[in-house]
Structure formats: C-alpha cells, structure tokens
Write a protein that holds these residues in place. Structure first.
Motif, PDB file in Angstrom:
ATOM      1  N   ALA A  63       7.353 -10.415  -5.102  1.00 20.21           N
ATOM      2  CA  ALA A  63       6.211  -9.560  -4.791  1.00 20.21           C
ATOM      3  C   ALA A  63       4.930 -10.207  -5.309  1.00 20.21           C
ATOM      4  O   ALA A  63       4.968 -11.120  -6.133  1.00 20.21           O
ATOM      5  CB  ALA A  63       6.395  -8.196  -5.450  1.00 20.21           C
ATOM      6  N   LYS A  64       3.825  -9.722  -4.829  1.00 22.21           N
ATOM      7  CA  LYS A  64       2.532 -10.148  -5.356  1.00 22.21           C
ATOM      8  C   LYS A  64       2.482  -9.792  -6.844  1.00 22.21           C
ATOM      9  O   LYS A  64       2.927  -8.721  -7.258  1.00 22.21           O
ATOM     10  CB  LYS A  64       1.422  -9.416  -4.606  1.00 22.21           C
ATOM     11  N   ASP A  76       2.951  -3.034  -5.951  1.00 24.11           N
ATOM     12  CA  ASP A  76       2.122  -1.876  -6.276  1.00 24.11           C
ATOM     13  C   ASP A  76       2.573  -1.186  -7.555  1.00 24.11           C
ATOM     14  O   ASP A  76       2.057  -0.124  -7.896  1.00 24.11           O
ATOM     15  CB  ASP A  76       2.172  -0.856  -5.125  1.00 24.11           C
ATOM     16  N   GLU A  77       3.538  -1.759  -8.262  1.00 23.69           N
ATOM     17  CA  GLU A  77       4.114  -1.110  -9.447  1.00 23.69           C
ATOM     18  C   GLU A  77       3.605  -1.731 -10.746  1.00 23.69           C
ATOM     19  O   GLU A  77       3.710  -2.945 -10.959  1.00 23.69           O
ATOM     20  CB  GLU A  77       5.643  -1.217  -9.411  1.00 23.69           C
ATOM     21  N   GLY A 109      -4.637  -4.688 -20.899  1.00 20.95           N
ATOM     22  CA  GLY A 109      -4.481  -5.009 -19.489  1.00 20.95           C
ATOM     23  C   GLY A 109      -3.151  -4.591 -18.896  1.00 20.95           C
ATOM     24  O   GLY A 109      -2.328  -3.950 -19.546  1.00 20.95           O
ATOM     25  N   GLN A 110      -2.982  -4.966 -17.635  1.00 20.74           N
ATOM     26  CA  GLN A 110      -1.822  -4.559 -16.853  1.00 20.74           C
ATOM     27  C   GLN A 110      -1.172  -5.746 -16.163  1.00 20.74           C
ATOM     28  O   GLN A 110      -1.853  -6.682 -15.744  1.00 20.74           O
ATOM     29  CB  GLN A 110      -2.230  -3.573 -15.763  1.00 20.74           C
ATOM     30  N   VAL A 111       0.145  -5.649 -15.992  1.00 19.32           N
ATOM     31  CA  VAL A 111       0.918  -6.573 -15.167  1.00 19.32           C
ATOM     32  C   VAL A 111       1.462  -5.726 -14.021  1.00 19.32           C
ATOM     33  O   VAL A 111       2.151  -4.735 -14.242  1.00 19.32           O
ATOM     34  CB  VAL A 111       2.078  -7.205 -15.957  1.00 19.32           C
ATOM     35  N   ILE A 112       1.135  -6.123 -12.796  1.00 19.05           N
ATOM     36  CA  ILE A 112       1.519  -5.336 -11.624  1.00 19.05           C
ATOM     37  C   ILE A 112       2.320  -6.220 -10.673  1.00 19.05           C
ATOM     38  O   ILE A 112       1.873  -7.300 -10.300  1.00 19.05           O
ATOM     39  CB  ILE A 112       0.268  -4.776 -10.917  1.00 19.05           C
TER      40      ILE A 112
END
Length: 97
Positions: free
Chosen positions: A2-3, A70-71, A64-67
């Motif tokens: 996934a992206k 879309d999750e 921050g976030q790791v995505i």
C-alpha cells in the motif's frame, strides 16, 4: 504494498525533547506510492534505521503518523502491520542465522 505516508514524523530518544538537536529523526513528511521503488540512503547516524524501525512498528515515533493506504498504523504492533525490513548487511540481527 500500500501507499506509505509519513506525516509530521520525528523521533527523539530523549524523554522531553526541547529543540531540533534533541531529535534523532528530524521532521519528515513523505508519500511513498504503491508500486514505487525507493532507496533510503545517508551517512551513519542520520536516522535510517530509526525510520525503518518506526515504519515496521519496532519503535513508536515521538511525533507524527505512519499511514499505510488509508489506515493509521502508528500505534499498531509489528505483527499487525504486515511489513518487514531487509538490510544489505544483517548487522541488526547478528544473532540470527
């Protein structure tokens, strides 16, 4: 695959970072598109392993976030991310055969 999106991602090994110099990984905002080929290059101590450990879930980022797709997987453990890392030389896992 996934992206993979990294949003405002940065990490400090200090419990209460106060300035940019306290961060082992400076702020990073990047999108790695599905199907792309990417290389992570840099000198020793620049944060490559820290970044890979964050993406794979072995380390939780300070900010921050790791995505994945879309999750938001920032708080998921490694076994729920379905991703792995491979090093050119197995120095991180030197006790394994």
């Amino acid at each position: 695959m996934a992206k993979i999106t990294l949003k405002g991602l940065r990490h400090s090994y200090k419990p209460d970072p106060q300035e940019d110099a306290d961060y082992a990984l400076q702020q990073l905002d990047v999108d790695w598109e599905d199907g792309g080929a990417y290389a992570l290059l840099g000198p020793s101590g620049c944060g490559k392993t820290t970044l890979l450990n964050i993406i794979s879930g072995l380390l939780t980022p300070s900010h921050g976030q790791v995505i994945f797709g879309d999750e938001d997987v920032t708080q998921l453990p490694p076994d729920q991310r379905h991703i792995a890392q491979v090093f050119q030389f197995p120095v991180v896992y030197d006790t394994m055969t």
